[in-house]
Design a protein around this motif. Structure first.
Motif, PDB file in Angstrom:
ATOM      1  N   LYS A  92     -18.876  90.487 -11.322  1.00  0.00           N
ATOM      2  CA  LYS A  92     -18.445  91.941 -12.066  1.00  0.00           C
ATOM      3  C   LYS A  92     -17.209  91.776 -12.566  1.00  0.00           C
ATOM      4  O   LYS A  92     -16.715  92.494 -13.273  1.00  0.00           O
ATOM      5  CB  LYS A  92     -18.623  92.990 -10.978  1.00  0.00           C
ATOM      6  CG  LYS A  92     -20.113  93.341 -10.369  1.00  0.00           C
ATOM      7  CD  LYS A  92     -19.827  94.341  -9.794  1.00  0.00           C
ATOM      8  CE  LYS A  92     -21.225  94.977  -9.308  1.00  0.00           C
ATOM      9  NZ  LYS A  92     -21.157  95.948  -8.504  1.00  0.00           N
ATOM     10  N   ASN A  93     -16.326  90.586 -12.097  1.00  0.00           N
ATOM     11  CA  ASN A  93     -14.918  90.251 -12.453  1.00  0.00           C
ATOM     12  C   ASN A  93     -14.666  89.022 -12.825  1.00  0.00           C
ATOM     13  O   ASN A  93     -13.916  88.040 -12.258  1.00  0.00           O
ATOM     14  CB  ASN A  93     -13.878  90.912 -11.460  1.00  0.00           C
ATOM     15  CG  ASN A  93     -14.158  92.343 -11.174  1.00  0.00           C
ATOM     16  OD1 ASN A  93     -13.483  93.183 -11.838  1.00  0.00           O
ATOM     17  ND2 ASN A  93     -14.956  92.660 -10.148  1.00  0.00           N
ATOM     18  N   PRO A  94     -15.287  88.310 -13.959  1.00  0.00           N
ATOM     19  CA  PRO A  94     -15.385  87.293 -14.186  1.00  0.00           C
ATOM     20  C   PRO A  94     -13.925  86.526 -14.500  1.00  0.00           C
ATOM     21  O   PRO A  94     -13.758  85.243 -14.142  1.00  0.00           O
ATOM     22  CB  PRO A  94     -16.035  86.939 -15.395  1.00  0.00           C
ATOM     23  CG  PRO A  94     -16.451  88.102 -16.000  1.00  0.00           C
ATOM     24  CD  PRO A  94     -16.282  89.046 -14.964  1.00  0.00           C
ATOM     25  N   GLY A  95     -12.975  87.205 -14.748  1.00  0.00           N
ATOM     26  CA  GLY A  95     -11.523  87.132 -15.019  1.00  0.00           C
ATOM     27  C   GLY A  95     -10.852  86.580 -13.596  1.00  0.00           C
ATOM     28  O   GLY A  95      -9.970  85.921 -13.877  1.00  0.00           O
ATOM     29  N   LEU A  96     -11.350  86.970 -12.498  1.00  0.00           N
ATOM     30  CA  LEU A  96     -10.939  86.554 -11.218  1.00  0.00           C
ATOM     31  C   LEU A  96     -11.138  84.703 -10.915  1.00  0.00           C
ATOM     32  O   LEU A  96     -10.410  84.572 -10.032  1.00  0.00           O
ATOM     33  CB  LEU A  96     -11.611  87.219 -10.273  1.00  0.00           C
ATOM     34  CG  LEU A  96     -11.197  88.678  -9.993  1.00  0.00           C
ATOM     35  CD1 LEU A  96     -12.055  89.377  -8.763  1.00  0.00           C
ATOM     36  CD2 LEU A  96      -9.615  88.853  -9.300  1.00  0.00           C
ATOM     37  N   LYS A  97     -11.950  84.285 -11.744  1.00  0.00           N
ATOM     38  CA  LYS A  97     -12.129  82.941 -11.413  1.00  0.00           C
ATOM     39  C   LYS A  97     -11.058  82.144 -11.650  1.00  0.00           C
ATOM     40  O   LYS A  97     -10.902  81.106 -11.060  1.00  0.00           O
ATOM     41  CB  LYS A  97     -13.426  82.444 -12.386  1.00  0.00           C
ATOM     42  CG  LYS A  97     -14.550  82.939 -11.931  1.00  0.00           C
ATOM     43  CD  LYS A  97     -15.826  82.447 -12.795  1.00  0.00           C
ATOM     44  CE  LYS A  97     -17.223  83.080 -12.320  1.00  0.00           C
ATOM     45  NZ  LYS A  97     -18.174  82.912 -13.134  1.00  0.00           N
ATOM     46  N   SER A  98     -10.023  82.697 -12.727  1.00  0.00           N
ATOM     47  CA  SER A  98      -8.676  82.003 -12.914  1.00  0.00           C
ATOM     48  C   SER A  98      -7.893  82.196 -11.603  1.00  0.00           C
ATOM     49  O   SER A  98      -6.869  81.304 -11.623  1.00  0.00           O
ATOM     50  CB  SER A  98      -8.069  82.634 -14.039  1.00  0.00           C
ATOM     51  OG  SER A  98      -7.581  83.889 -13.883  1.00  0.00           O
ATOM     52  N   CYS A  99      -7.901  83.082 -10.558  1.00  0.00           N
ATOM     53  CA  CYS A  99      -7.218  83.069  -9.563  1.00  0.00           C
ATOM     54  C   CYS A  99      -7.800  82.648  -8.336  1.00  0.00           C
ATOM     55  O   CYS A  99      -7.202  82.572  -7.191  1.00  0.00           O
ATOM     56  CB  CYS A  99      -7.177  84.641  -9.116  1.00  0.00           C
ATOM     57  SG  CYS A  99      -6.645  85.675 -10.603  1.00  0.00           S
ATOM     58  N   LEU A 100      -8.990  82.014  -8.527  1.00  0.00           N
ATOM     59  CA  LEU A 100      -9.674  81.617  -7.402  1.00  0.00           C
ATOM     60  C   LEU A 100      -9.147  80.286  -6.499  1.00  0.00           C
ATOM     61  O   LEU A 100      -9.218  80.441  -5.222  1.00  0.00           O
ATOM     62  CB  LEU A 100     -11.073  80.994  -7.922  1.00  0.00           C
ATOM     63  CG  LEU A 100     -12.299  81.010  -6.950  1.00  0.00           C
ATOM     64  CD1 LEU A 100     -12.369  82.257  -5.888  1.00  0.00           C
ATOM     65  CD2 LEU A 100     -13.442  80.609  -7.575  1.00  0.00           C
ATOM     66  N   ASP A 101      -8.623  79.438  -7.057  1.00  0.00           N
ATOM     67  CA  ASP A 101      -7.770  78.565  -6.415  1.00  0.00           C
ATOM     68  C   ASP A 101      -6.593  78.787  -5.597  1.00  0.00           C
ATOM     69  O   ASP A 101      -6.846  78.497  -4.437  1.00  0.00           O
ATOM     70  CB  ASP A 101      -7.262  77.299  -7.191  1.00  0.00           C
ATOM     71  CG  ASP A 101      -8.575  76.407  -7.908  1.00  0.00           C
ATOM     72  OD1 ASP A 101      -9.550  76.535  -7.273  1.00  0.00           O
ATOM     73  OD2 ASP A 101      -8.395  75.809  -8.901  1.00  0.00           O
ATOM     74  N   GLU A 102      -5.679  79.777  -6.054  1.00  0.00           N
ATOM     75  CA  GLU A 102      -4.865  80.379  -5.332  1.00  0.00           C
ATOM     76  C   GLU A 102      -5.331  81.199  -4.123  1.00  0.00           C
ATOM     77  O   GLU A 102      -4.962  81.225  -3.139  1.00  0.00           O
ATOM     78  CB  GLU A 102      -3.950  81.027  -6.234  1.00  0.00           C
ATOM     79  CG  GLU A 102      -2.586  81.780  -5.576  1.00  0.00           C
ATOM     80  CD  GLU A 102      -1.652  82.401  -6.553  1.00  0.00           C
ATOM     81  OE1 GLU A 102      -0.821  82.862  -5.852  1.00  0.00           O
ATOM     82  OE2 GLU A 102      -1.919  82.454  -7.736  1.00  0.00           O
ATOM     83  N   ALA A 103      -6.367  82.058  -4.655  1.00  0.00           N
ATOM     84  CA  ALA A 103      -6.930  82.964  -3.426  1.00  0.00           C
ATOM     85  C   ALA A 103      -7.575  82.279  -2.393  1.00  0.00           C
ATOM     86  O   ALA A 103      -7.492  82.561  -1.248  1.00  0.00           O
ATOM     87  CB  ALA A 103      -7.899  83.781  -4.130  1.00  0.00           C
ATOM     88  N   PHE A 104      -8.139  80.893  -2.683  1.00  0.00           N
ATOM     89  CA  PHE A 104      -8.615  80.212  -1.726  1.00  0.00           C
ATOM     90  C   PHE A 104      -7.553  79.458  -0.746  1.00  0.00           C
ATOM     91  O   PHE A 104      -7.640  79.682   0.392  1.00  0.00           O
ATOM     92  CB  PHE A 104      -9.331  78.829  -2.223  1.00  0.00           C
ATOM     93  CG  PHE A 104     -10.160  77.947  -1.432  1.00  0.00           C
ATOM     94  CD1 PHE A 104     -11.174  78.168  -0.644  1.00  0.00           C
ATOM     95  CD2 PHE A 104      -9.612  76.711  -1.326  1.00  0.00           C
ATOM     96  CE1 PHE A 104     -11.892  77.514   0.269  1.00  0.00           C
ATOM     97  CE2 PHE A 104     -10.004  75.659  -0.481  1.00  0.00           C
ATOM     98  CZ  PHE A 104     -11.300  75.874   0.247  1.00  0.00           C
TER      99      PHE A 104
END
Length: 145
Positions: A92-104
């Motif tokens: 639903k929020n594909p732009g979040l993929k750019s934050c995925l590594d940091e969120a991980f």
């Protein structure tokens, strides 16, 4: 004409009034800077949700590894639920993929603390660096041993 409501006095009414002003094209009456801040906060909330869900998921995976005798349906369901909700959030929020590594990375830091709290094991029990890769964490077929 209604009296303008300030966001510090009644946020809900301010938000409804501002939405109506946008719909009516009365942009000159809007506090654009504050609206921009609120929009940024809304985006940041989605990022925090991703980080939080990853943390909960990895905490359960850590517990799965370090307390195998306590494995059960509750943990299985929690792991599956978080995976499902993370996939849905990213869809639903594909732009979040750019934050995925940091969120991980940040999520794992939280996961260690959650695991300590929920297992009562010493913090040193859990590796400082994640024993998982992101693909494993999100893969429904991955169950660490």
């Amino acid at each position: 004409m209604t009296t303008a409501v300030h966001h510090d006095q009644d946020f809900y009414s301010w938000a409804m009034q501002t939405a109506q002003l946008v719909r009516e094209g009365r942009l000159a009456e809007i506090d654009c800077e504050y609206v921009a801040e609120e929009l940024e906060d809304m985006g940041a909330a989605k990022e925090r949700e991703l980080e939080s869900r990853l943390g909960v998921l990895m905490a359960h995976l850590l517990k799965w590894i370090f307390q195998p005798e306590r494995r059960g349906n509750s943990w299985i369901a929690s792991i599956k639920e978080q995976r499902q909700k993370i996939v849905r959030l990213l869809r639903k929020n594909p732009g979040l993929k750019s934050c995925l590594d940091e969120a991980f990375v940040n999520g794992y830091s939280d996961a260690r603390l959650i695991a300590v709290r929920e297992t009562n094991l010493p913090e040193r029990t859990f590796p400082e660096n994640t024993p998982f890769v992101l693909g494993q964490v999100l893969d429904d077929a991955y169950w660490p041993e």
